[in-house]
Write a protein that holds these residues in place. Structure first.
Motif, short mmCIF file in Angstrom:
data_model
loop_
_atom_site.label_atom_id
_atom_site.label_comp_id
_atom_site.label_asym_id
_atom_site.label_seq_id
_atom_site.Cartn_x
_atom_site.Cartn_y
_atom_site.Cartn_z
N ILE A 309 0.84 -1.20 0.00
CA ILE A 309 0.00 0.00 0.00
C ILE A 309 0.87 1.25 0.00
CG2 ILE A 309 -1.72 1.31 1.30
CD1 ILE A 309 -2.74 -1.36 2.41
N ARG A 310 1.88 1.26 0.88
CA ARG A 310 2.77 2.42 0.97
C ARG A 310 3.58 2.61 -0.31
NH1 ARG A 310 7.91 2.96 0.06
NH2 ARG A 310 8.33 1.06 1.27
N SER A 311 4.14 1.54 -0.83
CA SER A 311 5.00 1.65 -2.02
C SER A 311 4.19 2.08 -3.24
CB SER A 311 5.74 0.34 -2.28
OG SER A 311 4.83 -0.72 -2.51
N ASP A 317 0.51 5.33 -7.76
CA ASP A 317 -0.39 4.38 -8.40
C ASP A 317 -1.05 3.52 -7.32
OD1 ASP A 317 -1.75 2.81 -10.18
OD2 ASP A 317 0.00 1.82 -11.03
N PRO A 318 -2.17 3.97 -6.73
CA PRO A 318 -2.79 3.25 -5.61
C PRO A 318 -3.07 1.79 -5.93
CG PRO A 318 -3.77 5.42 -5.86
CD PRO A 318 -2.88 5.22 -7.05
N THR A 319 -3.03 0.96 -4.90
CA THR A 319 -3.08 -0.49 -5.07
C THR A 319 -4.33 -0.96 -5.78
OG1 THR A 319 -1.83 -0.68 -3.01
CG2 THR A 319 -2.87 -2.68 -3.84
N ASP A 327 -5.43 -9.30 -2.85
CA ASP A 327 -6.28 -9.33 -1.65
C ASP A 327 -6.44 -7.94 -1.06
OD1 ASP A 327 -6.54 -12.06 -1.91
OD2 ASP A 327 -5.00 -12.55 -0.44
N ILE A 328 -5.39 -7.11 -1.18
CA ILE A 328 -5.47 -5.74 -0.66
C ILE A 328 -6.55 -4.96 -1.40
CG2 ILE A 328 -4.22 -3.56 -0.40
CD1 ILE A 328 -1.65 -5.21 -0.18
N ALA A 329 -6.53 -5.03 -2.74
CA ALA A 329 -7.53 -4.33 -3.54
C ALA A 329 -8.93 -4.85 -3.22
CB ALA A 329 -7.23 -4.49 -5.03
N ALA A 330 -9.05 -6.15 -2.99
CA ALA A 330 -10.35 -6.72 -2.65
C ALA A 330 -10.88 -6.15 -1.33
CB ALA A 330 -10.24 -8.25 -2.56
N SER A 331 -9.99 -5.94 -0.37
CA SER A 331 -10.40 -5.34 0.92
C SER A 331 -10.95 -3.94 0.71
CB SER A 331 -9.21 -5.30 1.88
OG SER A 331 -8.77 -6.59 2.21
#
Length: 362
Positions: A309-311, A317-319, A327-331
């Motif tokens: 997320i940070r990088s 370019d947000p995740t 899985d991050i984008a799904a959250s």
């Protein structure tokens, strides 16, 4: 066998629950039309929030329920969606080109509020909505860097044209000053700048304008509550007690100024080691759920603490865009759908921006 008629079909449809709205699709007002032709049924539905990403699964759920009835041989289901303007605080009226303003706030800094706001906006857009982002953190604007936007915006007459990033309309004080220039302004100047950024920008037919607030409960928040038509606000916290203490203050502040709190989202809920996969709740567990229960507001989601997320934000370019299948984008998508669905349950705004009519005796 029960005769097929509209009431029977509605009874069957009332058994289909939208997981993001916590209610059945009949109670939600999704049913626009029902047709019965012998043992064939056609249903026309319209959701009140963007469902491009979930349309197929929703249609399947409705069709399966209908065709499970022994009296129905075939069910045809159509589903679209439309975002309406919803009730705002006091006597304010929704903006002409912005149906809903959703404020993202926190009681303290360092909880990932801006990261949450940006990914919320991108997740709403991924589901089909027209979305804008307003960076209301006048002292520390970070949205231009997070979305990799530079340069001054254009103007048309007296209006400012928002910059574009990944299809979203974006406005920030960061476009008007150098990145390392401090904003050494007193409160009245800051609140005036916010009103100009919001009111003098040429927003173009937005379903949602996501407003990234500065931390705290100060001038910007008060101006927003008193002069900006807000459909709802999202409170960002982390699980630890100190963050929760300040998040509670944010909830109480918005309630006192008659601004609807859509719910709380728990950021940095758990950390998964990128090397070994070990999951650990670094900041504690259950804080967001306890706060939601204490204040009788929904828990909108629990977002991970992840290096990615940070990088991604550092790279502009947000995740949700950089790795949409992660899985991050799904959250973030689950959080965005829950937020939009609960906003759709709010009463619609009945206030129209009609000109005042004056009657004079001659």
């Amino acid at each position: 066998m029960t005769a097929l008629n509209e009431e029977h079909i509605k009874t069957l449809l009332s058994e289909v629950v939208d997981e993001y709205s916590d209610d059945d699709i009949v109670s939600l007002g999704w049913v626009r039309g029902i047709g019965v032709d012998g043992d064939a049924v056609a249903v026309d539905l319209r959701a009140g929030y963007p469902v491009d990403g979930t349309r197929d699964s929703l249609i399947t759920a409705v069709r399966d329920r209908l065709e499970a009835d022994p009296g129905i041989s075939r069910a045809t289901v159509t589903l679209d969606w439309r975002v309406f303007a919803h009730q705002v605080q006091g006597e304010l009226k929704p903006m002409e080109q912005v149906r809903n303003i959703v404020a993202v706030g926190s009681g303290k800094g360092g909880v990932g509020k801006s990261a949450t706001a940006v990914n919320l906006a991108m997740a709403l857009q991924a589901d089909g909505a027209r979305v804008g982002v307003l960076d209301a953190d006048i002292y520390g604007p970070s949205i231009p860097r997070m979305l990799n936007i530079a340069g001054r915006p254009e103007t048309t007459g007296k209006r400012i044209v928002p910059k574009k990033a990944y299809g979203m309309q974006v406005m920030s004080i960061g476009f008007l000053v150098e990145e390392d220039t401090p904003m050494i302004w007193r409160g009245p100047m800051v609140t005036s700048a916010l009103q100009q950024l919001l009111g003098e920008s040429d927003w173009d037919d937005l379903d949602y304008l996501i407003v990234d607030l500065p931390p705290g409960t100060g001038d910007i928040q008060l101006t927003l509550a008193q002069k900006v038509p807000v459909s709802g606000c999202v409170i960002v916290t982390t699980p630890q007690d100190i963050a929760l203490l300040d998040a509670r203050k944010a909830v109480q502040m918005f309630r006192r100024v008659d601004t609807h709190v859509l719910g709380v989202v728990e950021n940095m809920s758990t950390h998964v080691c990128s090397q070994c996969g070990h999951e650990e709740p670094i900041f504690g567990t259950g804080g967001g759920a306890r706060m939601a229960s204490e204040y009788d507001i929904p828990l909108l989601g629990q977002l991970p603490l992840a290096l990615r997320i940070r990088s991604d934000l550092d790279a502009g370019d947000p995740t949700v865009h950089a790795d949409p299948e992660s899985d991050i984008a799904a959250s973030y998508r689950e959080f965005a759908r829950r937020t939009a669905a609960l906003l759709a349950r709010r009463p619609r705004s009945l206030q129209l921006n009609l000109p005042k009519i004056q009657v004079q005796n001659r």
